[in-house]
Design a protein around this motif. Structure first.
Motif: not given
Length: 367
Positions: A55-57, A102-103, A131-132
């Motif tokens: 995640g972002r942290l 997610l994006e 799919g990513v």
């Protein structure tokens, strides 16, 4: 009685990496309760460097660690700890919201591209249409990284004592008197890098715990003779039900992405988790499984907000937390160790981690 400036409880990747930084500044002892360092989470990791993982942290720590893992100082290692992998995040039609999250979470932070997952994974079952691709993901040579930190630590005069459990620690005003199975030790600063045992070490030291919870993660090694290529990407479910990656020719490492609360212990896999992993894998690809060759489990340790904990305890300024790294302690090790060392010594943060905000990881947030 042995005397050191700093004692670190825990010889896994956390204690080894921070010890390698702090040994430049004083005498440092690492206490490791097992016969060898890195026996628990460090030695059981399916380690990869992936900026979205955690995640972002966690991402700023991972991103800052990337160059140090890819191009380590020649005095530290002979070559890179990373090898190219990529991650393919996949989902069924119901996974569009997870894809969008997610994006959105990592927009302008991490390179992500929408792709046709079937073009990257031969044998993918047709319902997996989302799919990513995260192209910059790499495998990490965990053993080499851990040993490099221990080698640097010893080279700077640090001492590692294995099979040496911290039994109690008493703050005596001038520092800590620590009782171990190998005698008493005195130090000025006690660093808690004990992983799943972090709250336990705090309690043994008369420090209030902060809610570090160990969670069991199960991994199995499958022999899959029809594996199309050992260079396939790490395949990760957008809804966090599994991930797997090739491990050499004809083999994969697979996890059901389980997180079962556990007391700190020598974790062992449960049959239900192994069965869930295999069942989920068979729903993803049509590769026949020839054998389950290995199975193991490790403990990932999280604070209540799932962010790492780096800093002095607000009530005990001679007690330093370096814990709660979850499953991300290896991919963030270089940056985390530099950040923690700057907090301990009071030095300014090096340019490689200048963008990191230590307040995000301060244990005071949990009091």
């Amino acid at each position: 009685m042995s005397r050191f400036d700093i004692v670190i409880a825990g010889g896994g990747i956390a204690g080894a990496s921070l010890g390698a930084q702090l040994a430049e500044h004083g005498s440092v002892l690492i206490l490791e309760q097992e016969p060898s360092a890195g026996y628990h989470a460090t030695g059981r990791s399916v380690a990869f460097w992936e900026e979205t993982y955690g995640g972002r942290l966690v991402q700023p720590l991972t991103t800052a660690s990337g160059p140090m893992l890819r191009f380590p100082d020649p005095d530290f290692a002979d070559g890179s700890f990373l090898s190219p992998r990529q991650t393919l995040h996949i989902g069924r039609a119901s996974g569009t919201r997870a894809r969008d999250q997610l994006e959105d979470e990592f927009v302008d932070r991490v390179v992500l591209r929408r792709v046709d997952p079937a073009a990257l994974v031969p044998g993918l079952r047709p319902e997996w249409t989302i799919g990513v691709l995260e192209p910059d993901v790499c495998d990490i040579d965990v053993a080499a990284l851990h040993q490099a930190y221990l080698h640097r630590f010893r080279g700077l005069g640090g001492e590692l004592r294995t099979a040496c459990r911290l039994e109690s620690a008493v703050s005596d005003g001038a520092g800590w008197r620590i009782s171990t199975g190998q005698g008493d030790v005195h130090c000025g600063l006690l660093v808690n890098a004990a992983g799943a045992w972090a709250d336990h070490v705090a309690q043994l030291s008369g420090v209030a715990p902060i809610g570090i919870t160990p969670l069991r993660r199960t991994v199995v090694q499958l022999r899959v003779p029809s594996l199309p290529s050992p260079a396939l990407p790490l395949v990760m479910d957008l809804q966090s039900q599994f991930y797997f990656r090739p491990e050499g020719r004809d083999r994969i490492w697979l996890t059901p992405h389980d997180e079962e609360p556990s007391p700190p212990c020598d974790a062992a896999p449960e049959e239900l988790a192994v069965a869930q992993a295999i069942a989920r894998f068979q729903q993803v690809v049509d590769w026949p499984i020839e054998a389950v060759e290995r199975r193991w489990a490790g403990l990932r340790s999280f604070a209540p907000d799932r962010a790492p904990v780096y800093g002095f305890d607000p009530a005990r300024p001679n007690f330093f937390w370096f814990a709660g790294q979850g499953g991300f302690g290896i991919q963030t090790a270089p940056a985390a160790a530099l950040l923690a060392a700057s907090l301990v010594t009071g030095d300014s943060q090096p340019s490689s981690i200048a963008a990191l905000d230590p307040a995000l990881y301060d244990p005071a947030r949990l009091r």
